[in-house]
Design a protein around this motif. Sequence first.
Motif, PDB file in Angstrom:
ATOM      1  N   GLN A  82       9.283  26.090 -56.051  1.00 48.69           N
ATOM      2  CA  GLN A  82       8.535  24.836 -56.095  1.00 48.69           C
ATOM      3  C   GLN A  82       8.560  24.243 -54.689  1.00 48.69           C
ATOM      4  O   GLN A  82       9.617  24.139 -54.063  1.00 48.69           O
ATOM      5  CB  GLN A  82       9.135  23.844 -57.092  1.00 48.69           C
ATOM      6  CG  GLN A  82       8.290  22.590 -57.228  1.00 48.69           C
ATOM      7  CD  GLN A  82       8.852  21.631 -58.264  1.00 48.69           C
ATOM      8  OE1 GLN A  82      10.049  21.524 -58.454  1.00 48.69           O
ATOM      9  NE2 GLN A  82       7.960  20.915 -58.934  1.00 48.69           N
ATOM     10  N   TYR A  83       7.374  23.885 -54.188  1.00 42.51           N
ATOM     11  CA  TYR A  83       7.216  23.299 -52.866  1.00 42.51           C
ATOM     12  C   TYR A  83       6.618  21.906 -53.002  1.00 42.51           C
ATOM     13  O   TYR A  83       5.875  21.627 -53.945  1.00 42.51           O
ATOM     14  CB  TYR A  83       6.274  24.125 -51.990  1.00 42.51           C
ATOM     15  CG  TYR A  83       6.621  25.587 -51.832  1.00 42.51           C
ATOM     16  CD1 TYR A  83       7.937  26.034 -51.831  1.00 42.51           C
ATOM     17  CD2 TYR A  83       5.623  26.537 -51.658  1.00 42.51           C
ATOM     18  CE1 TYR A  83       8.234  27.384 -51.662  1.00 42.51           C
ATOM     19  CE2 TYR A  83       5.916  27.879 -51.486  1.00 42.51           C
ATOM     20  CZ  TYR A  83       7.223  28.300 -51.488  1.00 42.51           C
ATOM     21  OH  TYR A  83       7.513  29.624 -51.318  1.00 42.51           O
ATOM     22  N   GLU A  84       6.902  21.059 -52.017  1.00 40.97           N
ATOM     23  CA  GLU A  84       6.382  19.691 -52.030  1.00 40.97           C
ATOM     24  C   GLU A  84       6.114  19.235 -50.596  1.00 40.97           C
ATOM     25  O   GLU A  84       6.931  19.435 -49.707  1.00 40.97           O
ATOM     26  CB  GLU A  84       7.415  18.772 -52.687  1.00 40.97           C
ATOM     27  CG  GLU A  84       7.006  17.331 -52.767  1.00 40.97           C
ATOM     28  CD  GLU A  84       8.083  16.508 -53.455  1.00 40.97           C
ATOM     29  OE1 GLU A  84       8.063  16.441 -54.697  1.00 40.97           O
ATOM     30  OE2 GLU A  84       8.952  15.961 -52.743  1.00 40.97           O
ATOM     31  N   THR A  85       4.966  18.610 -50.396  1.00 36.52           N
ATOM     32  CA  THR A  85       4.602  18.069 -49.089  1.00 36.52           C
ATOM     33  C   THR A  85       4.372  16.571 -49.241  1.00 36.52           C
ATOM     34  O   THR A  85       3.714  16.134 -50.183  1.00 36.52           O
ATOM     35  CB  THR A  85       3.323  18.742 -48.548  1.00 36.52           C
ATOM     36  OG1 THR A  85       3.548  20.157 -48.507  1.00 36.52           O
ATOM     37  CG2 THR A  85       2.969  18.246 -47.167  1.00 36.52           C
ATOM     38  N   SER A  86       4.943  15.811 -48.308  1.00 34.87           N
ATOM     39  CA  SER A  86       4.801  14.352 -48.325  1.00 34.87           C
ATOM     40  C   SER A  86       4.111  13.889 -47.048  1.00 34.87           C
ATOM     41  O   SER A  86       4.184  14.553 -46.011  1.00 34.87           O
ATOM     42  CB  SER A  86       6.174  13.682 -48.422  1.00 34.87           C
ATOM     43  OG  SER A  86       6.833  14.086 -49.602  1.00 34.87           O
ATOM     44  N   ASP A  87       3.483  12.723 -47.123  1.00 30.24           N
ATOM     45  CA  ASP A  87       2.871  12.139 -45.930  1.00 30.24           C
ATOM     46  C   ASP A  87       3.933  11.374 -45.134  1.00 30.24           C
ATOM     47  O   ASP A  87       5.113  11.339 -45.515  1.00 30.24           O
ATOM     48  CB  ASP A  87       1.668  11.258 -46.282  1.00 30.24           C
ATOM     49  CG  ASP A  87       2.026  10.031 -47.123  1.00 30.24           C
ATOM     50  OD1 ASP A  87       3.216   9.643 -47.178  1.00 30.24           O
ATOM     51  OD2 ASP A  87       1.103   9.446 -47.715  1.00 30.24           O
ATOM     52  N   ALA A  88       3.538  10.759 -44.040  1.00 33.07           N
ATOM     53  CA  ALA A  88       4.472  10.050 -43.151  1.00 33.07           C
ATOM     54  C   ALA A  88       5.208   8.909 -43.858  1.00 33.07           C
ATOM     55  O   ALA A  88       6.308   8.530 -43.460  1.00 33.07           O
ATOM     56  CB  ALA A  88       3.725   9.524 -41.940  1.00 33.07           C
ATOM     57  N   LYS A  89       4.601   8.361 -44.919  1.00 31.25           N
ATOM     58  CA  LYS A  89       5.228   7.261 -45.661  1.00 31.25           C
ATOM     59  C   LYS A  89       6.127   7.753 -46.800  1.00 31.25           C
ATOM     60  O   LYS A  89       6.685   6.946 -47.535  1.00 31.25           O
ATOM     61  CB  LYS A  89       4.154   6.335 -46.222  1.00 31.25           C
ATOM     62  CG  LYS A  89       3.348   5.632 -45.150  1.00 31.25           C
ATOM     63  CD  LYS A  89       2.290   4.744 -45.754  1.00 31.25           C
ATOM     64  CE  LYS A  89       1.492   4.052 -44.671  1.00 31.25           C
ATOM     65  NZ  LYS A  89       0.428   3.215 -45.219  1.00 31.25           N
ATOM     66  N   GLY A  90       6.201   9.079 -46.958  1.00 32.64           N
ATOM     67  CA  GLY A  90       7.048   9.628 -48.013  1.00 32.64           C
ATOM     68  C   GLY A  90       6.343   9.843 -49.334  1.00 32.64           C
ATOM     69  O   GLY A  90       6.971  10.243 -50.317  1.00 32.64           O
ATOM     70  N   ASN A  91       5.034   9.581 -49.397  1.00 33.30           N
ATOM     71  CA  ASN A  91       4.275   9.810 -50.629  1.00 33.30           C
ATOM     72  C   ASN A  91       3.996  11.299 -50.796  1.00 33.30           C
ATOM     73  O   ASN A  91       3.535  11.959 -49.857  1.00 33.30           O
ATOM     74  CB  ASN A  91       2.942   9.055 -50.574  1.00 33.30           C
ATOM     75  CG  ASN A  91       3.139   7.573 -50.411  1.00 33.30           C
ATOM     76  OD1 ASN A  91       3.902   6.948 -51.144  1.00 33.30           O
ATOM     77  ND2 ASN A  91       2.464   6.996 -49.424  1.00 33.30           N
ATOM     78  N   VAL A  92       4.249  11.822 -51.981  1.00 34.46           N
ATOM     79  CA  VAL A  92       3.978  13.232 -52.249  1.00 34.46           C
ATOM     80  C   VAL A  92       2.466  13.429 -52.297  1.00 34.46           C
ATOM     81  O   VAL A  92       1.767  12.770 -53.060  1.00 34.46           O
ATOM     82  CB  VAL A  92       4.635  13.684 -53.571  1.00 34.46           C
ATOM     83  CG1 VAL A  92       4.230  15.109 -53.918  1.00 34.46           C
ATOM     84  CG2 VAL A  92       6.143  13.549 -53.492  1.00 34.46           C
TER      85      VAL A  92
END
Length: 155
Positions: free
Chosen positions: A59-69
């Motif tokens: 399972q992989y997850e990418t978040s933006d600069a604000k920490g939102n997935v």
Amino acid sequence: MELKTKITAEEGRQDLVITREFDLPLELLFKAYVEREIIEQWMGTKVLKLDSKKHGSYQYETSDAKGNVVFRSNGVIHELSSNRKIVKTFEMENTPYGVQLEISEFEQLTVDTSKIHTHIIYESVAQRDQMLKLPFAQGINMAHNRMQDILTKLK
């Protein structure tokens, strides 16, 4: 600029083929697909789970600069043959895209060069065509370029 990663998608089919040659030894290219630290670097994503073995999963997850997935994916590893082949499913969570089957074969070209050949099968022609409307080719090429750069430093 020509993309080094080639994508072949024949009209009316529900699959596509991705090929790329790397200036990397076969063992190092294979590690890029099964080792957490390397995956996180070249894919630019966090590895939440990785069990690199037959019947394993990930399972992989990418978040933006604000920490939102912004992206999460998962799958099951059906076959893993060291330095030769990985067969797995891939699913992007919370999207209309269905589960796809990915068959990746690794080939040694010379002592210092290798190739990956990935055959992806989608649930339908429509799903495959939807995927191709995204900046899919540019994204995978960019990730493969990053992988080449990162692994060249590890050689």
